[in-house]
Design a protein around this motif. Structure first.
Motif, PDB file in Angstrom:
ATOM      1  N   SER A  66      42.104 -45.062  26.566  1.00 50.37           N
ATOM      2  CA  SER A  66      43.031 -46.064  26.043  1.00 50.37           C
ATOM      3  C   SER A  66      42.312 -47.112  25.202  1.00 50.37           C
ATOM      4  O   SER A  66      42.849 -47.576  24.183  1.00 50.37           O
ATOM      5  N   TYR A  89      45.684 -40.776  23.764  1.00 51.62           N
ATOM      6  CA  TYR A  89      46.121 -42.168  23.863  1.00 51.62           C
ATOM      7  C   TYR A  89      46.302 -42.773  22.477  1.00 51.62           C
ATOM      8  O   TYR A  89      45.530 -42.516  21.546  1.00 51.62           O
ATOM      9  N   LEU A 115      50.602 -42.592  26.183  1.00 49.88           N
ATOM     10  CA  LEU A 115      49.865 -41.410  26.637  1.00 49.88           C
ATOM     11  C   LEU A 115      50.720 -40.175  26.400  1.00 49.88           C
ATOM     12  O   LEU A 115      51.856 -40.095  26.877  1.00 49.88           O
TER      13      LEU A 115
END
Length: 432
Positions: free
Chosen positions: A59, A82, A165
């Protein structure tokens, strides 16, 4: 509407500049920002203004998705990607992902994608999964994740960085090739005053009579971007084995959409093919609403989507995923896919397909948005496009020609609208 007028003014200045520097030039529709994709790469029509982006394994390494912009990426088997979105504390946010496997690839029950939206602590704000279901063949599928501003909620309500995601699930025996992705980030304004959050107990759940007037020819598009516009009626297309056709229908606040599909008979045999036709319904943010399938044995075969509640703002507070997806007005998308197994039993020729669409209920005023509703409304231009059968891409070209006309350019002038002009129009389309 300010954004639209501002875009046209800017485009007009760029058109004037282009005319001053070139007297005989050519408009190239394919000259769009982002990666240049080879022709014939996929039977799915991607948004030509989509930018290339690379999803990250972490992330904290993710690239930002901008509101109103489309993107392209690809995902490997069992992959996880991500992306980042920066959100305020007022607007609802949606990120949709269309997964586009190669046509005819093998898929098992449960294969598909999951799209989720998380805050910085890993708290899940919303998610949706889309799979091929019992139909053992691949086709474009879409899912979205939403961050919804809710009264009396403290989860995912703050401004800051959020993370999208995208996860792909595939069985060991499924085709391992990468899937192409079309990603879109949209925002919905907050409301000036919160309305009811409880849904009415009673709603019109009966299926209406088939639309009158007889079938009219209207061939479907090859993706969300060029989906063929429809209004209420009976619409005739031809669909090939393995092909997916896309349509869009304007549905306003307080209205319901009903849809059914019929495959015509064949004189080529009587072999039974299970899950031969898949019909799907998706909302204006490309969130999945519902789907159904029907088998085929050479005789006429019909399926109908279940009745659902009228489009209403308070639907978003429902725990029922079908109802929650019917949360705003705008273009609702229908897609029909014919199984590639039809070719084995009946040959590779197109099969007659009829869609019957009903839009019932009187259009109502929408919520008091604190800003332009963007794509979450139905306009007179939308109704005209539905009557004429114009796709989204054709509507965009009409916008370009209006820009040209507004600039006072004669019809005999051959014009190149450079990347600057097309970028303005593409951004206008993405935002509204």
């Amino acid at each position: 509407m300010k954004r639209q007028r501002g875009g046209i003014r800017t485009a007009g200045r760029l058109v004037a500049a282009a005319c001053a520097t070139a007297t005989a030039t050519v408009f190239v529709a394919g000259a769009l920002p982002g990666r240049a994709w080879a022709a014939g790469e996929s039977p799915y029509t991607f948004d030509g203004a989509a930018e290339q982006i690379d999803g990250a394994a972490s992330s904290l390494d993710s690239q930002q998705l901008k509101a109103g912009q489309s993107y392209r990426d690809s995902i490997k088997k069992d992959g996880k990607l991500y992306y980042r979105v920066d959100l305020d504390a007022k607007q609802n946010a949606y990120v949709s992902v269309v997964a586009v496997p190669k046509p005819g690839a093998k898929a098992e029950y449960g294969d598909g994608i999951k799209v989720s939206l998380q805050d910085g602590s890993g708290t899940q704000c919303g998610y949706q999964e889309a799979s091929f279901g019992s139909a053992g063949f691949t086709r474009p599928v879409t899912a979205y994740a939403a961050r919804t501003i809710e009264p009396d909620s403290s989860i995912c309500q703050q401004a800051g960085a959020y993370y999208v995601l995208v996860e792909r699930t595939s069985k060991a025996v499924s085709t391992p090739e990468d899937w192409e992705l079309e990603i879109r980030h949209l925002t919905e304004p907050g409301v000036k005053q919160t309305g009811p959050t409880e849904l009415p107990e009673n709603w019109p759940s009966g299926t209406p009579q088939p639309p009158a007037g007889g079938p009219q020819k209207r061939q479907g598009g090859a993706g969300f971007h060029d989906a063929t516009s429809l209004r209420q009626g009976e619409w005739r297309s031809d669909i090939k084995p393995g092909q997916t056709l896309f349509y869009r229908v304007p549905v306003d606040w307080g209205q319901q959409i009903f849809a059914s599909a019929e495959l015509g008979s064949s004189a080529s045999g009587d072999t039974y093919v299970g899950n031969a036709l898949v019909l799907s319904l998706d909302n204006p943010a490309r969130g999945h609403v519902d789907q159904d399938t029907v088998g085929y044995d050479g005789d006429p075969a019909t399926l109908a989507l279940d009745p659902h509640r009228p489009v209403a703002f308070e639907n978003r507070y429902s725990s029922n995923s079908y109802t929650s997806a019917l949360r705003f007005a705008g273009w609702y998308y229908l897609s029909a896919t014919l199984s590639p197994d039809i070719a084995k039993a009946y040959g590779d020729k197109p099969v007659p397909l009829t869609l019957r669409v009903n839009v019932t209920g009187t259009a109502k005023a929408g919520p008091a948005y604190d800003g332009d509703a963007g794509p979450f409304k139905v306009t007179e231009d939308d109704r005209d496009a539905a009557a004429d059968g114009r796709s989204g891409a054709e509507a965009d070209r009409s916008d370009v020609m209006r820009v040209v006309a507004a600039a006072g350019i004669g019809s005999g002038t051959v014009l190149v609208l450079g990347l600057g002009v097309w970028t303005v129009v593409a951004r206008r389309r993405g935002a509204a």
